[in-house]
Design a protein around this motif. Structure first.
Motif, PDB file in Angstrom:
ATOM      1  N   ASP A  26      -1.726  -0.877   9.259  1.00 49.22           N
ATOM      2  CA  ASP A  26      -3.673  -0.400   9.204  1.00 49.22           C
ATOM      3  C   ASP A  26      -3.626   0.386  10.322  1.00 49.22           C
ATOM      4  O   ASP A  26      -3.110  -0.296  11.645  1.00 49.22           O
ATOM      5  CB  ASP A  26      -3.917  -1.698   9.170  1.00 49.22           C
ATOM      6  CG  ASP A  26      -5.703  -1.589   9.110  1.00 49.22           C
ATOM      7  OD1 ASP A  26      -5.997  -0.883   7.860  1.00 49.22           O
ATOM      8  OD2 ASP A  26      -6.154  -1.863  10.176  1.00 49.22           O
ATOM      9  N   GLY A  27      -4.504   1.503  10.229  1.00 43.04           N
ATOM     10  CA  GLY A  27      -4.644   2.043  11.448  1.00 43.04           C
ATOM     11  C   GLY A  27      -4.389   3.232  11.746  1.00 43.04           C
ATOM     12  O   GLY A  27      -4.151   3.527  12.897  1.00 43.04           O
ATOM     13  N   GLU A  67       1.092  -1.648   0.161  1.00 38.92           N
ATOM     14  CA  GLU A  67       0.394  -0.164  -0.153  1.00 38.92           C
ATOM     15  C   GLU A  67       0.861   1.238   0.313  1.00 38.92           C
ATOM     16  O   GLU A  67       0.183   2.294  -0.490  1.00 38.92           O
ATOM     17  CB  GLU A  67      -0.998   0.114   0.933  1.00 38.92           C
ATOM     18  CG  GLU A  67      -1.853   1.165   1.600  1.00 38.92           C
ATOM     19  CD  GLU A  67      -2.277   1.070   2.652  1.00 38.92           C
ATOM     20  OE1 GLU A  67      -3.427   0.825   3.223  1.00 38.92           O
ATOM     21  OE2 GLU A  67      -1.660   1.488   3.644  1.00 38.92           O
ATOM     22  N   GLU A 119      -6.275  -4.758   1.945  1.00 39.72           N
ATOM     23  CA  GLU A 119      -7.397  -4.460   2.907  1.00 39.72           C
ATOM     24  C   GLU A 119      -8.276  -5.359   2.868  1.00 39.72           C
ATOM     25  O   GLU A 119      -8.212  -6.334   3.974  1.00 39.72           O
ATOM     26  CB  GLU A 119      -7.762  -3.333   3.341  1.00 39.72           C
ATOM     27  CG  GLU A 119      -6.115  -2.201   4.135  1.00 39.72           C
ATOM     28  CD  GLU A 119      -7.009  -0.781   3.984  1.00 39.72           C
ATOM     29  OE1 GLU A 119      -7.875  -0.452   2.736  1.00 39.72           O
ATOM     30  OE2 GLU A 119      -6.164  -0.349   4.620  1.00 39.72           O
ATOM     31  N   ASP A 139      -0.497  -3.986   3.440  1.00 42.44           N
ATOM     32  CA  ASP A 139      -1.109  -3.432   4.219  1.00 42.44           C
ATOM     33  C   ASP A 139      -0.259  -3.156   5.762  1.00 42.44           C
ATOM     34  O   ASP A 139      -0.338  -3.759   6.374  1.00 42.44           O
ATOM     35  CB  ASP A 139      -2.263  -3.285   4.889  1.00 42.44           C
ATOM     36  CG  ASP A 139      -2.049  -1.384   5.250  1.00 42.44           C
ATOM     37  OD1 ASP A 139      -1.406  -0.981   5.295  1.00 42.44           O
ATOM     38  OD2 ASP A 139      -4.031  -1.619   5.397  1.00 42.44           O
TER      39      ASP A 139
END
Ligand code: FBP
Ligand code: MG
Ligand code: MG
Length: 352
Positions: A122-123, A100, A282, A119
């Motif tokens: 993430d977050g 990503e 994702e 990814d």
């Protein structure tokens, strides 16, 4: 054992060090062709878990860095995690690595048989809030080109999974025969298999959506949420509870543990015509884990796992979770338009 890699690109060159713990992950339940790659993913994620736990002591993990291929602002940990996974997979069976955080896929080992999409973090908006964040990964068989390897449906996945960096560090993964959950044992610094047959509860009273975008949503999504929010006074005749963590991995882990549904629909904001989340990095791997655990995963109408991304960073609306809830949201999409325009009352879903 300590592995050191030099990582270089046009805009950054630095040393990546991964404390590589040889037995980070028991491999009994893992297909042989994936042993080494899964061990490397586990080792890097243990290292990332340590760095997160020490965040702010000797490095600022949430500091702003560049902008990724998608125009998203990058934080230091986005870049650190990407570099660490890429470096650790360099001499493995991974032929193509798509992240990503990078515009193009890179070829790591021309003789490799696997293609890994990731990814790395993430977050990211939660790095400095001490909420759970994660890593999501998808492994496909490598084909002749990177495009052939990644622009395909999730039904071709060899593995999909995530690591959650939370109060517990867990690895949840499917190799196509159910979903497995491992917990990191702080004493041994190795993952331990704690559930070899994870099941998503089929029903629940919780939904997760970023409600600040309500006015931008399509009508079926608004109608579904309207009916949940109306509680005992609405057509559903019962109350619901809402959660939103802005961390896909954390929402997934909660849903795996106690059910519920997650929605990130498309909406009419600029750049959100296909939602926010990326199909390759994702949605496909999360859909794989969830469906292998008995849950559902769609774009609202069609299964996520049958969709092929048009390009590496393609986005998709995403609805997943308890099977009954995902089916109900699909049913809202089948209603005639005048029924999703009306507040409460007369939707065909509730007449029978
Ligand atoms: O800030 P929003 O619009 O609520 O979006 C939150 C979503 O964005 C994400 O943070 C996107 O992932 P990245 O942090 O990898 O960019 C998801 O984890 C989360 O579900
Ligand atoms: Mg993400
Ligand atoms: Mg990310």
């Amino acid at each position: 054992m300590e592995l050191r890699f030099w990582q270089g690109s046009s805009h950054r060159t630095w040393e990546v060090t991964v404390l590589f713990i040889p037995a980070a992950l028991p491999t009994d339940a893992i297909p042989a062709a994936l042993h080494e790659v899964m061990q490397r993913l586990a080792a890097v994620s243990i290292d990332i878990a340590h760095r997160i736990a020490r965040g702010g002591i000797d490095e600022d993990l949430a500091g702003a860095r560049g902008v990724n291929a998608d125009g998203d602002g990058q934080k230091a940990l986005d870049v650190i995690a990407d570099d660490a996974f890429r470096a650790a997979l360099q001499d493995t069976a991974v032929r193509y690595y798509a992240s990503e955080e990078q515009e193009e896929a890179v070829e790591l080992n021309p003789a490799g048989t696997l293609a890994l999409a990731i990814d790395p973090l993430d977050g990211s908006s939660n790095i400095d809030t001490n909420l759970s964040i994660g890593t999501i990964f998808a492994i496909y068989p490598a084909e002749e080109t990177a495009a052939q390897s990644f622009l395909r449906s999730g039904t071709d996945l060899l593995a999909g999974g995530y690591v959650i960096y939370g109060p517990q560090c867990c690895l949840v993964v499917s190799f196509g025969a159910g979903t497995l959950k491992y917990v990191l044992d702080a004493a041994t610094q190795g993952f331990v298999l704690v559930d070899a047959a994870v099941r998503v509860p089929p029903s629940s009273s919780e939904f997760a959506i970023n409600a600040s975008n309500y006015r931008h949503w399509p009508k079926p999504i608004r109608a579904y949420i309207d009916d949940c929010v109306a509680g005992t006074e609405g057509p559903r005749g019962r109350n619901f509870n809402m959660r939103w963590l802005a961390s896909l991995v954390a929402e997934t882990h909660r849903i795996i543990s106690r059910g519920g549904v997650f929605l990130y629909p498309k909406d009419d904001r600029k750049g959100y015509q296909q939602g926010r989340l990326r199909l390759l990095y994702e949605c496909a791997p999360i859909a794989f884990v969830i469906t292998q655990a008995g849950g559902g995963a769609t774009d609202g109408e069609n299964p996520i796992l049958t969709a092929a991304p048009a390009h590496l960073h393609a986005r998709t609306p995403f609805v997943f979770g308890s099977s009954e809830k995902v089916a109900r949201i699909s049913a809202y999409h089948d209603l005639p338009e005048h029924e999703t325009s009306a507040l409460f009352g007369n939707r065909g879903l509730f007449r029978s």
